[in-house]
Design an enzyme around this catalytic site. Structure first.
Site, PDB file in Angstrom:
ATOM      1  N   GLU A 112       0.849  -1.192   0.000  1.00  0.00           N
ATOM      2  CA  GLU A 112       0.000   0.000   0.000  1.00  0.00           C
ATOM      3  C   GLU A 112       0.879   1.235   0.000  1.00  0.00           C
ATOM      4  OE1 GLU A 112      -3.336  -0.496   3.130  1.00  0.00           O
ATOM      5  OE2 GLU A 112      -1.927  -2.123   3.473  1.00  0.00           O
ATOM      6  N   LYS A 114       2.244   4.601   1.384  1.00  0.00           N
ATOM      7  CA  LYS A 114       2.351   5.122   2.748  1.00  0.00           C
ATOM      8  C   LYS A 114       2.018   6.612   2.688  1.00  0.00           C
ATOM      9  CE  LYS A 114       5.499   5.004   6.659  1.00  0.00           C
ATOM     10  NZ  LYS A 114       5.414   6.427   6.993  1.00  0.00           N
ATOM     11  N   ASP A 116       1.501  10.343   3.622  1.00  0.00           N
ATOM     12  CA  ASP A 116       2.235  11.223   4.526  1.00  0.00           C
ATOM     13  C   ASP A 116       1.250  12.117   5.281  1.00  0.00           C
ATOM     14  OD1 ASP A 116       4.408  12.219   5.762  1.00  0.00           O
ATOM     15  OD2 ASP A 116       5.146  13.397   4.076  1.00  0.00           O
ATOM     16  N   TYR A 221      -6.890   1.855   6.572  1.00  0.00           N
ATOM     17  CA  TYR A 221      -6.141   0.690   6.083  1.00  0.00           C
ATOM     18  C   TYR A 221      -5.972  -0.423   7.105  1.00  0.00           C
ATOM     19  CZ  TYR A 221      -2.574   3.570   8.346  1.00  0.00           C
ATOM     20  OH  TYR A 221      -1.897   4.352   9.225  1.00  0.00           O
ATOM     21  N   LYS A 309      10.891   3.375   2.905  1.00  0.00           N
ATOM     22  CA  LYS A 309      10.876   4.843   2.865  1.00  0.00           C
ATOM     23  C   LYS A 309      11.582   5.352   1.619  1.00  0.00           C
ATOM     24  CE  LYS A 309      10.050   6.650   7.032  1.00  0.00           C
ATOM     25  NZ  LYS A 309       9.081   7.615   7.427  1.00  0.00           N
ATOM     26  N   CYS A 403       7.472  48.750  -3.317  1.00  0.00           N
ATOM     27  CA  CYS A 403       6.657  47.729  -3.981  1.00  0.00           C
ATOM     28  C   CYS A 403       7.101  47.530  -5.432  1.00  0.00           C
ATOM     29  CB  CYS A 403       5.191  48.138  -3.947  1.00  0.00           C
ATOM     30  SG  CYS A 403       4.132  47.035  -4.904  1.00  0.00           S
ATOM     31  N   CYS A 406       4.018  48.888  -7.725  1.00  0.00           N
ATOM     32  CA  CYS A 406       3.589  50.289  -7.802  1.00  0.00           C
ATOM     33  C   CYS A 406       4.602  51.284  -7.233  1.00  0.00           C
ATOM     34  CB  CYS A 406       2.255  50.468  -7.084  1.00  0.00           C
ATOM     35  SG  CYS A 406       2.391  50.281  -5.303  1.00  0.00           S
ATOM     36  N   CYS A 421       2.759  46.056   0.790  1.00  0.00           N
ATOM     37  CA  CYS A 421       2.496  47.306   0.091  1.00  0.00           C
ATOM     38  C   CYS A 421       1.108  47.753   0.543  1.00  0.00           C
ATOM     39  CB  CYS A 421       2.518  47.088  -1.418  1.00  0.00           C
ATOM     40  SG  CYS A 421       1.729  48.422  -2.333  1.00  0.00           S
ATOM     41  N   CYS A 426      -2.644  49.625  -5.795  1.00  0.00           N
ATOM     42  CA  CYS A 426      -1.509  48.898  -6.353  1.00  0.00           C
ATOM     43  C   CYS A 426      -2.005  47.895  -7.401  1.00  0.00           C
ATOM     44  CB  CYS A 426      -0.796  48.174  -5.219  1.00  0.00           C
ATOM     45  SG  CYS A 426       0.461  47.022  -5.743  1.00  0.00           S
TER      46      CYS A 426
HETATM   47 ZN   LIG Z   1       2.161  48.073  -4.593  1.00  0.00          ZN
END
Ligand SMILES: [Zn+2]
Length: 665
Positions: A112, A114, A116, A221, A309, A403, A406, A421, A426
């Site tokens: 099967e 494994k 995570d 399982y 693993k 930024c 902008c 920002c 923007c």
């Molecule tokens: Zn911005």
């Protein structure tokens, strides 16, 4: 059975069936809207007839109250961890030991994936889901039932009368993970490193609402405790679990002998990244359960199973540049541009650098040789640099002061790791805001994705959400790659979004901290956007599930003229701003308490404070904590103090407990 009972039972069966098809079989048979409609119908009926609510009703997945802490749970059959193998040689060694002990030439195994995630145990009694727990140290775990209930693929009832404890792995699918981290990035919150951490973090939340929003999933399982076990092999057990309605991972295979096992492992080393969830190896179990008895367990792990693993997925490459992107709320995120490198079967050219702190902490500089890792197989990240290979003259990387979209000066808000920002105009933020507005959980405008928004924005057709509702056919047809059909579809989708219920609009506005669930809560509670626009901080925090941070953010959001003008404009353009779902109070629309603000004070004798509150709310009233001019009614128990005095001064109607009881009866 009364006709109401019958109606409720039928709704539940239908919803369970759709839910099973969608979440367990991954094979939806009805549109989401139909599911929502039936669920709303069920909730409305159950609200009218609370005595008919059963713990396994599909309406009961969410709704548990936040906990103070988790109770301990003892595992009657210990939850052991498996011994590991890191090579095919180690798998062959395992097989040799098994065959020797059993005195067999060849053994059947079940392989099967494994997953995570987080190992959990689910206990069912008389067919009902009773309790779910973490593995903990193997003998004692924690009761996380409330959070597990929110996982839609987990059956709340099964057709097995005997007590059965089923084990599996709760996990976060990659899609949910990407979605969650994107939202966290927008909120300036620390990102989860991988789906496993995110799943564990979600299941450890005391408030089940949070787990519900995180869209977890579960594969089962194994069986721990079971009163009636006539099954002889592990493979039959998997089939039986599946028959009971549990979601089992369908990639499992029965293998004859270790060579087939190794083929299975090799296949998945190749294909692991194609899966919609993370796996970190392969579990190999002896199929016949009677052999498990013979092989027994060591102090730590069973001798009849082993976990192969996968090797860690790291690679070394060069960092060419750092590119910056601006999110919907103005958060600036750095991404590493890399010399292309192969990691776990895919070519990687970009890796996450998370934020400025991360870059400082790891001392990542331009042109560095870096180690990257496919964290959780999704977004690779730079895990460390190899400073020995650095040209000494390279300066530390600095995040920009301004930024990149902008040019506005960036700020770092208190308590946040992100740079932001703050310019509401923007371009990058406006575009991201539009993408969010059109997204599936918000206004759900089909066909209006990132690319098209970029195009509309750059052609000056759409800057604000209000512009979407003023698009005309001709200007759209003038765009590249936009034919008659796609233009008509788009206009139809935009038109359809006008009749969305309020919660979609609320979520789509992108108010900080207001997620899908909170938007729904606000929409149901207030009913109209005006009421939310006018709501004070005090009013907002009296709403269940609306905390201080959220209340503050909502008040701040609606305090600007720009926002209020925008909402007025949306209304003018025909966008619905009312909640269209069922009112929990449909039956009592003309009740005495409908839309009334009521304060409870003093000691009540026949009801607890909470019962009284619930009663009033079920009749459409609102209970608040303090007396003001807006209070319609004060219900005063014994020893009422200052609130009573104040209500008298303001000339507010006052009832004693007896009057209240008579009215509600
Ligand atoms: Zn911005």
């Amino acid at each position: 059975m009364t006709s109401i009972e019958k109606q409720i039972t039928e709704l539940r069966q239908l919803l369970d069936q759709y839910n099973y098809q969608y979440y367990v079989l991954d094979h939806p048979t009805v549109p989401d809207a139909e599911y929502d409609r039936l669920m709303n119908e069920l909730i409305a009926l159950e609200n009218k007839h609370p005595e008919l609510i059963r713990p396994d009703s599909p309406s009961q997945r969410i709704g548990g109250k936040p906990l103070e802490g988790f109770e301990k749970v003892e595992h009657h059959v210990p939850m052991m961890s498996l011994a590991n193998a890191f090579s095919s040689q180690e798998l062959r060694d395992f097989d040799r030991r098994v065959r020797q002990e059993l005195a067999l030439d060849t053994v059947d195994y079940v392989c099967e994936l494994k997953i995570d995630g987080l190992a959990v145990s689910l206990r069912y009694q008389e067919g009902l889901f009773q309790q779910g727990a973490t593995r903990g140290d193997g003998s004692i775990g924690e009761d996380i039932s409330q959070n597990l209930r929110t996982i839609r693929s987990l059956p709340l009832s099964i057709d097995e009368a005997n007590t059965i404890e089923v084990r599996g792995e709760a996990f976060m699918p990659k899609r949910s993970f990407i979605h969650l981290n994107k939202a966290r990035e927008e909120q300036g919150l620390e990102l989860f490193a991988n789906p496993r951490n995110a799943a564990a973090g979600s299941l450890r939340q005391l408030d089940p609402k949070i787990a519900a929003e995180r869209q977890l999933d579960i594969f089962l399982y194994a069986v721990g405790e079971w009163e009636a076990g006539t099954i002889e092999t592990h493979s039959e057990r998997l089939l039986y679990l599946s028959e009971l309605g549990f979601k089992i991972n369908r990639e499992w295979e029965k293998c004859q002998g270790i060579d087939q096992v190794i083929q299975y492992v090799e296949k998945w080393v190749e294909k692991r990244n194609d899966l919609p969830y993370d796996i970190d190896g392969i579990v190999v179990k002896v199929d016949r359960l009677e052999y498990h008895e013979i092989l027994k367990t060591t102090a730590k792990s069973p001798r009849w199973a082993i976990a192969y693993k996968f090797p860690a997925e790291e690679a070394v490459t060069k960092l060419i540049d750092v590119i910056l992107s601006v999110g919907r709320t103005g958060v600036v995120t750095p991404t590493a541009l890399l010399e292309p490198v192969q990691v776990a079967g895919t070519t990687v050219q970009r890796a996450s650098l998370h934020n400025e702190d991360y870059i400082m902490e790891k001392d990542i500089r331009l042109n560095d040789t870096v180690v990257i890792k496919k964290a959780g197989d999704i977004i690779p990240e730079v895990v460390r640099v190899i400073p020995e290979q650095r040209n000494k003259t390279v300066e530390r990387f600095k995040m920009p002061d301004h930024c990149p979209s902008c040019g506005t000066e960036l700020v770092r808000l208190e308590g946040e790791v992100a740079l932001r920002c703050m310019n509401p105009n923007c371009p990058a933020q406006l575009k991201e805001g539009l993408i969010h507005f059109a997204s599936r959980n918000a206004m759900n405008i089909d066909g209006l994705g990132e690319k098209l928004i970029e195009q509309l924005y750059n052609h000056q057709l759409v800057h604000r959400v209000t512009d979407l509702y003023q698009l005309n056919r001709e200007e759209l047809l003038a765009l590249e790659r936009m034919g008659t059909k796609s233009v008509d579809n788009l206009l139809r989708a935009i038109e359809a979004s006008k009749s969305n219920s309020l919660e979609r609009l609320l979520f789509g506005l992108g108010i900080r901290f207001v997620g899908v669930t909170a938007a729904k809560t606000l929409a149901t509670y207030f009913g109209e956007i005006e009421k939310i626009q006018q709501a004070s901080y005090e009013e907002l925090i009296t709403v269940d599930e609306i905390g201080e941070k959220m209340a503050n953010s909502i008040v701040r959001y609606f305090a600007t003229d720009e926002v209020n003008l925008m909402i007025g404009k949306l209304k003018e353009l025909g966008v619905n701003t009312s909640y269209l779902g069922p009112k929990p109070t449909a039956e009592n629309i003309n009740s005495l308490f409908q839309d009334k603000t009521i304060v409870l004070t003093g000691k009540l004798k026949q009801l607890t404070r909470n019962e009284a509150k619930e009663k009033i709310e079920s009749l459409g009233g609102k209970v608040t904590g303090s007396v003001s001019k807006k209070t319609d009614l004060l219900i005063a128990g014994e020893d009422a103090g200052s609130k009573l005095t104040k209500a008298e001064q303001l000339g507010i109607e006052i009832w004693n407990e007896q009057q209240f009881i008579e009215e509600i009866e």
